[in-house]
Design a protein around this motif. Sequence first.
Motif, mmCIF file in Angstrom:
data_model
loop_
_atom_site.group_PDB
_atom_site.id
_atom_site.type_symbol
_atom_site.label_atom_id
_atom_site.label_comp_id
_atom_site.label_asym_id
_atom_site.label_seq_id
_atom_site.Cartn_x
_atom_site.Cartn_y
_atom_site.Cartn_z
ATOM 1 N N LYS A 82 26.674 40.569 38.328
ATOM 2 C CA LYS A 82 26.807 41.786 39.125
ATOM 3 C C LYS A 82 27.238 42.954 38.244
ATOM 4 O O LYS A 82 26.712 44.059 38.368
ATOM 5 C CB LYS A 82 27.823 41.563 40.254
ATOM 6 N N GLU A 83 28.191 42.696 37.344
ATOM 7 C CA GLU A 83 28.665 43.751 36.449
ATOM 8 C C GLU A 83 27.555 44.219 35.516
ATOM 9 O O GLU A 83 27.396 45.407 35.280
ATOM 10 C CB GLU A 83 29.874 43.263 35.650
ATOM 11 N N GLU B 27 34.371 28.030 40.898
ATOM 12 C CA GLU B 27 34.995 29.128 40.150
ATOM 13 C C GLU B 27 34.090 29.589 39.011
ATOM 14 O O GLU B 27 33.922 30.788 38.792
ATOM 15 C CB GLU B 27 36.358 28.673 39.613
ATOM 16 N N VAL B 28 33.489 28.638 38.302
ATOM 17 C CA VAL B 28 32.553 28.975 37.226
ATOM 18 C C VAL B 28 31.369 29.740 37.800
ATOM 19 O O VAL B 28 30.924 30.748 37.236
ATOM 20 C CB VAL B 28 32.081 27.692 36.487
ATOM 21 N N TYR B 29 30.865 29.288 38.938
ATOM 22 C CA TYR B 29 29.741 29.955 39.590
ATOM 23 C C TYR B 29 30.111 31.393 39.968
ATOM 24 O O TYR B 29 29.360 32.327 39.713
ATOM 25 C CB TYR B 29 29.314 29.174 40.837
ATOM 26 N N LYS B 30 31.307 31.562 40.567
ATOM 27 C CA LYS B 30 31.740 32.902 40.983
ATOM 28 C C LYS B 30 31.876 33.839 39.787
ATOM 29 O O LYS B 30 31.484 35.000 39.854
ATOM 30 C CB LYS B 30 33.076 32.825 41.735
ATOM 31 N N LYS B 31 32.427 33.326 38.692
ATOM 32 C CA LYS B 31 32.563 34.157 37.485
ATOM 33 C C LYS B 31 31.200 34.551 36.948
ATOM 34 O O LYS B 31 31.003 35.688 36.522
ATOM 35 C CB LYS B 31 33.370 33.413 36.421
ATOM 36 N N GLY B 32 30.265 33.605 36.979
ATOM 37 C CA GLY B 32 28.911 33.903 36.533
ATOM 38 C C GLY B 32 28.255 34.961 37.401
ATOM 39 O O GLY B 32 27.596 35.864 36.893
ATOM 40 N N GLN B 33 28.448 34.859 38.704
ATOM 41 C CA GLN B 33 27.883 35.843 39.627
ATOM 42 C C GLN B 33 28.523 37.207 39.425
ATOM 43 O O GLN B 33 27.842 38.232 39.464
ATOM 44 C CB GLN B 33 28.051 35.387 41.076
ATOM 45 N N LYS B 34 29.839 37.212 39.192
ATOM 46 C CA LYS B 34 30.545 38.471 38.956
ATOM 47 C C LYS B 34 30.033 39.119 37.677
ATOM 48 O O LYS B 34 29.792 40.323 37.635
ATOM 49 C CB LYS B 34 32.048 38.218 38.857
ATOM 50 N N GLY B 35 29.821 38.298 36.644
ATOM 51 C CA GLY B 35 29.281 38.810 35.387
ATOM 52 C C GLY B 35 27.890 39.383 35.569
ATOM 53 O O GLY B 35 27.572 40.445 35.056
#
Length: 154
Positions: A107-108, A97-105
């Motif tokens: 990407k944004e 979940e931390v990894y996904k949030k980091g990737q989403k950030g």
Amino acid sequence: MWPGQCSSGLPYLSTECRVTLHNVGVEDELPDGVNVSKEARRAISQAASVFVLYATSCANNFALKAKRKTLNAGDVMAAMEEMEFERFLEPLRAALEVYKKGQKGKKEVSEQKRKEKKRADGEHEKNKEDEEGEDEEEQRMEEEPEEGEEEVEN
């Protein structure tokens, strides 16, 4: 099936797969004053390599059952459960979940930079067109005689 055993059996062990203590951050987690011998480092590295290959093999079986060639996080979670490492599922989910949030950030941020660049390029083109228009206007003004002036031919 014994703890840590995948129903598919043991994976092929590649000598090219090497996990080091540094790669997995073990040295940072050791208490102060604890030293690890070269032999122990090698044994831990080999064990980590075997575990990674083993978990990958088990996860691959889940992907193959689903008729996919690409492993996904669900395959890894299912493999961990099959290998009887359920106690690691929650920490693994949290890390994912931390990894996904980091990737989403990331990407944004990337998307925002792309938009800003596009906007800046558009403004640059607009300014360039405005400058070209001004240059053309100045050229016309220089070529056209002002009122009251007559053009003299030689």
